[in-house]
Motif scaffolding. Structure first.
Motif, short mmCIF file in Angstrom:
data_model
loop_
_atom_site.label_atom_id
_atom_site.label_comp_id
_atom_site.label_asym_id
_atom_site.label_seq_id
_atom_site.Cartn_x
_atom_site.Cartn_y
_atom_site.Cartn_z
N UNK A 52 12.61 -13.82 -71.18
CA UNK A 52 12.54 -13.22 -69.84
C UNK A 52 12.78 -14.24 -68.74
N UNK A 53 13.88 -14.05 -68.02
CA UNK A 53 14.16 -14.91 -66.86
C UNK A 53 13.22 -14.53 -65.71
N UNK A 54 12.74 -15.53 -64.99
CA UNK A 54 11.81 -15.24 -63.90
C UNK A 54 12.53 -14.65 -62.69
N UNK A 55 13.73 -15.13 -62.40
CA UNK A 55 14.45 -14.66 -61.21
C UNK A 55 15.36 -13.49 -61.59
N UNK A 56 14.92 -12.29 -61.23
CA UNK A 56 15.68 -11.08 -61.50
C UNK A 56 15.94 -10.35 -60.18
N UNK A 57 16.97 -9.51 -60.12
CA UNK A 57 17.36 -8.91 -58.84
C UNK A 57 16.40 -7.85 -58.32
N UNK A 79 11.85 -17.87 -68.95
CA UNK A 79 12.93 -18.80 -68.63
C UNK A 79 12.93 -18.99 -67.12
N UNK A 80 12.82 -20.23 -66.65
CA UNK A 80 12.71 -20.48 -65.22
C UNK A 80 13.58 -21.65 -64.79
N UNK A 81 14.13 -21.54 -63.58
CA UNK A 81 14.86 -22.65 -62.98
C UNK A 81 13.94 -23.50 -62.12
N UNK A 99 7.53 -21.25 -72.49
CA UNK A 99 8.46 -21.26 -71.36
C UNK A 99 9.61 -22.21 -71.66
N UNK A 100 10.73 -21.94 -71.01
CA UNK A 100 11.92 -22.79 -71.12
C UNK A 100 12.43 -23.01 -69.70
N UNK A 101 12.79 -24.25 -69.38
CA UNK A 101 13.28 -24.57 -68.05
C UNK A 101 14.78 -24.73 -68.05
N UNK A 102 15.44 -24.08 -67.09
CA UNK A 102 16.88 -24.27 -66.91
C UNK A 102 17.14 -25.60 -66.23
N UNK A 103 18.28 -26.24 -66.51
CA UNK A 103 19.30 -25.86 -67.49
C UNK A 103 18.82 -26.14 -68.91
N UNK A 104 19.23 -25.31 -69.85
CA UNK A 104 18.78 -25.47 -71.22
C UNK A 104 19.98 -25.49 -72.16
#
Length: 232
Positions: A52-57, A79-81, A99-104
């Motif tokens: 799940x990306x944190x920044x969604x529209x 997933x977060x930037x 959690x995973x941090x962008x860029x990945x």
């Protein structure tokens, strides 16, 4: 049987790349571009894990996570930037499993997904019901109650509480709990254990200053306070 992953990101390129790596690892992959679509797919498709990306529209990813936790204990990897530690801990406090941090690197994401899904739904091979001081933990149904009132925990919170309760009085360090519950492939900060312990205590109505169930051993880690067995 192959495991299923729901990839939630508003960028088609990212979804396409992640789908390729995950399918190459044998996962069934579905995609969602918005939080609203993700919630529908979690309810109808029942994936094993949500990436799940944190920044969604439409909905913030943390809000999507909060709504998911209202009806499902599915594993969720955020997933977060945003690299700030506070964002990671807020997400984990909301019931995320990792959690995973962008860029990945896509290979890292696939490895993280494998590591999360290797966690058993339950800790160890023991299936004995724990009943102590009004707290009941049923590993078979994965249900928890305090004084006959049901308690809602995430999948990982349940596993962490069960791990402690199955060895009453034993003190576990954060690293030992990470290895026992998260698995040896955990990549993150040991402080995630503290976040989940706080969440468990809130759910159980436990007071950290005078704990009924989960105690802190300062400078070492945590322990389950009472001897497990018949209710007393």
């Amino acid at each position: 049987m192959s495991r299923s992953v729901l990839v939630v990101d508003d960028e088609p390129h990212i979804r396409r790349v992640l789908r390729g790596y995950l399918e190459a690892d044998g996962f069934d992959v579905t995609e969602a571009a918005t939080g609203t679509q993700a919630l529908t797919l979690v309810q109808s498709g029942r994936p094993d894990l949500v990436l799940l990306d944190i920044r969604l529209p439409d909905l913030d990813g943390l809000e999507v996570l909060r709504r998911i936790r209202a009806f499902s204990d599915v594993y969720v990897v955020l997933v977060t930037a945003r690299a700030e530690e506070v964002d990671k801990l807020v997400g984990l406090a909301g019931g995320a499993d990792d959690y995973i941090t962008k860029p990945f690197a896509p290979r890292e994401v696939a490895a993280r997904v494998r590591a999360v899904l290797r966690r058993a739904r339950g800790t160890g091979n023991a299936t004995s019901r724990v009943a102590v001081d009004g707290l009941t933990i049923d590993p078979d149904s994965r249900e928890v109650s305090v004084d006959n009132t049901p308690v809602q925990l995430s999948a990982l919170e349940f596993d962490l509480l069960l791990a402690l309760a199955q060895a009453p009085g034993r003190v576990y360090s954060r690293r030992q709990l990470l290895e026992k519950v998260w698995g040896g492939d955990f990549f993150g900060d040991e402080r995630v254990v503290d976040v989940h312990i706080r969440s468990i205590r809130r759910a159980l109505g436990d007071d950290a200053a005078a704990p009924r169930f989960v105690g802190t051993v300062r400078g070492v880690g945590y322990k389950f306070m009472a001897a497990a067995g018949a209710d007393r």
